[in-house]
Design an enzyme around this catalytic site. Structure first.
Site, PDB file in Angstrom:
ATOM      1  N   GLY A  20      14.357  52.857  10.692  1.00 23.12           N
ATOM      2  CA  GLY A  20      14.080  51.671   9.134  1.00 23.12           C
ATOM      3  C   GLY A  20      13.694  50.133   9.838  1.00 23.12           C
ATOM      4  O   GLY A  20      13.057  50.441  10.596  1.00 23.12           O
ATOM      5  N   ARG A  21      13.920  49.324   9.272  1.00 18.11           N
ATOM      6  CA  ARG A  21      14.225  47.628   9.645  1.00 18.11           C
ATOM      7  C   ARG A  21      14.098  47.790  11.667  1.00 18.11           C
ATOM      8  O   ARG A  21      12.844  47.168  11.620  1.00 18.11           O
ATOM      9  CB  ARG A  21      14.907  46.767   8.949  1.00 18.11           C
ATOM     10  N   ILE A  22      15.143  47.580  12.166  1.00 18.10           N
ATOM     11  CA  ILE A  22      14.865  48.001  13.538  1.00 18.10           C
ATOM     12  C   ILE A  22      14.229  48.960  14.162  1.00 18.10           C
ATOM     13  O   ILE A  22      13.696  48.779  14.890  1.00 18.10           O
ATOM     14  CB  ILE A  22      16.499  47.457  13.894  1.00 18.10           C
ATOM     15  N   THR A  25      22.229  51.149  20.139  1.00 12.60           N
ATOM     16  CA  THR A  25      22.321  49.561  19.669  1.00 12.60           C
ATOM     17  C   THR A  25      22.783  49.223  18.302  1.00 12.60           C
ATOM     18  O   THR A  25      22.918  48.444  17.656  1.00 12.60           O
ATOM     19  CB  THR A  25      21.120  48.518  19.945  1.00 12.60           C
ATOM     20  N   ARG A  62      25.592  52.135  16.361  1.00 16.54           N
ATOM     21  CA  ARG A  62      26.824  51.666  16.738  1.00 16.54           C
ATOM     22  C   ARG A  62      28.208  53.114  17.204  1.00 16.54           C
ATOM     23  O   ARG A  62      27.343  54.363  17.366  1.00 16.54           O
ATOM     24  CB  ARG A  62      27.761  52.336  15.064  1.00 16.54           C
ATOM     25  N   GLU A  95      35.552  50.803  21.176  1.00 18.46           N
ATOM     26  CA  GLU A  95      34.836  49.438  21.293  1.00 18.46           C
ATOM     27  C   GLU A  95      36.283  48.374  21.072  1.00 18.46           C
ATOM     28  O   GLU A  95      36.777  48.178  20.113  1.00 18.46           O
ATOM     29  CB  GLU A  95      33.649  49.238  20.351  1.00 18.46           C
ATOM     30  N   HIS A 146      28.153  44.950  22.607  1.00 20.86           N
ATOM     31  CA  HIS A 146      27.668  44.274  21.091  1.00 20.86           C
ATOM     32  C   HIS A 146      27.240  42.690  21.074  1.00 20.86           C
ATOM     33  O   HIS A 146      27.521  42.246  20.420  1.00 20.86           O
ATOM     34  CB  HIS A 146      29.229  45.083  19.961  1.00 20.86           C
TER      35      HIS A 146
END
Ligand code: DGY
Length: 294
Positions: free
Chosen positions: A131-133, A200, A202, A231, A250
């Protein structure tokens, strides 16, 4: 306007109390906006999340109540991709581990066999979720002469093949019921003994116990994690004892500029919905169709 004053996120009971008479909520990814909270907040018509991921929100319950849920896509893409690539390099070349040794006075004499890592240039990078990332990470990989393979919703390789072929695997899918636990013992078992896992996205995408075992005894070489499950990690967590893992808290989107842009977007989303308009960045577009009667 009521602002939560604590340094730690509000406990659910405090969040419920704060939302009881609220028309809108601007929240962080650490705030659980579930059906019970929505039930306890009958006036609520806008939930604006200061993040692109909205896995902390029960989207179906919000949609059922006609509540718009906003998020911050796009502005953190490149910043998060920078960090993913940084973790990839840090882990592959054992930068974290060797830097820790230097600081603690354990700088060994130079030797041909010290701190041998994996080569990044020319290696194969498997991107799970183009996707975008994921695409932004692929652009960085091209500059390092890497071969990029990928999975995505509408094509690419099956996950099993990607895991078997990749020297580096980087996760870029949202956390949903389908992707929770995507990388478990079986998936780690398909990876090369020299492979590095980068996450990076979840923490819950990866089965933490299986990852701890894989880092201790193989089959994988190392991991670079900006997100973990749980987390934050408790100080005695076994992941923190592993030398072949680099963990950041995070911080994927944590550049000054990006966080300002995220803040602006989150506020714009909230104000639009409170004016009765469609949020500019809406995570549950079905609800807007209802607003406009479509
Ligand atoms: C997000 O936006 O979902 C990140 O995890 C934090 O920026």
């Amino acid at each position: 306007m009521e602002v939560w004053p604590g340094r730690l996120p509000p406990a659910p009971v405090d969040l419920h109390a704060a939302c009881r008479d609220a028309d809108g909520l601007l929240c962080l990814l650490t705030d659980r906006v579930d059906a019970a909270l929505l039930e306890a907040a009958p006036r609520l018509r806008a939930v604006s999340v200061f993040a692109v991921g909205v896995d902390n929100v029960d989207l179906a319950a919000a949609t059922a109540r006609g509540i718009q849920v906003g998020h911050t896509p796009g502005v953190l893409t490149e910043t998060t991709a920078d960090l993913a690539f940084g973790l990839l390099l840090t882990t592959a070349r054992r930068i974290g581990e060797s830097e820790r040794d230097v600081r603690s006075g354990r700088w060994p004499a130079w030797s041909p066999g010290a701190y041998l890592g994996e080569e990044v240039h020319g290696a194969t990078l498997g991107i799970v979720g183009l996707g975008r990332i994921g695409s932004a990470v692929a652009r960085r990989a091209a500059g390092f002469g890497m071969e990029v393979i990928h999975t995505n919703r509408s094509g690419g390789l099956p996950l099993e093949q990607l895991l078997e072929r990749s020297d580096f695997v980087s996760l870029h899918v949202p956390l949903t019921a389908e992707t929770r636990g995507l990388i478990g013992e079986a998936e780690l078992g398909r990876m090369k003994p020299t492979a590095v896992l980068v996450n990076t996205a979840r923490g819950e995408l990866v089965d933490t116990d299986a990852l701890v075992a894989a880092l201790r005894h193989g089959p994988i070489a190392a991991a670079g994690l900006d997100v973990t499950d749980p987390e934050p990690l408790p100080p005695d967590h076994p992941l923190l004892a592993a030398d072949n893992v680099v963990i950041t808290p995070h911080i994927g989107s944590a550049s000054r500029r990006t966080r300002e842009l995220m803040a602006d977007m989150a506020v714009d989303n909230l104000l639009a919905a409170l004016r009765g308009e469609r949020m500019p960045h809406l995570a549950n577009p079905e609800v807007a169709d209802r607003l406009t009667g479509n």
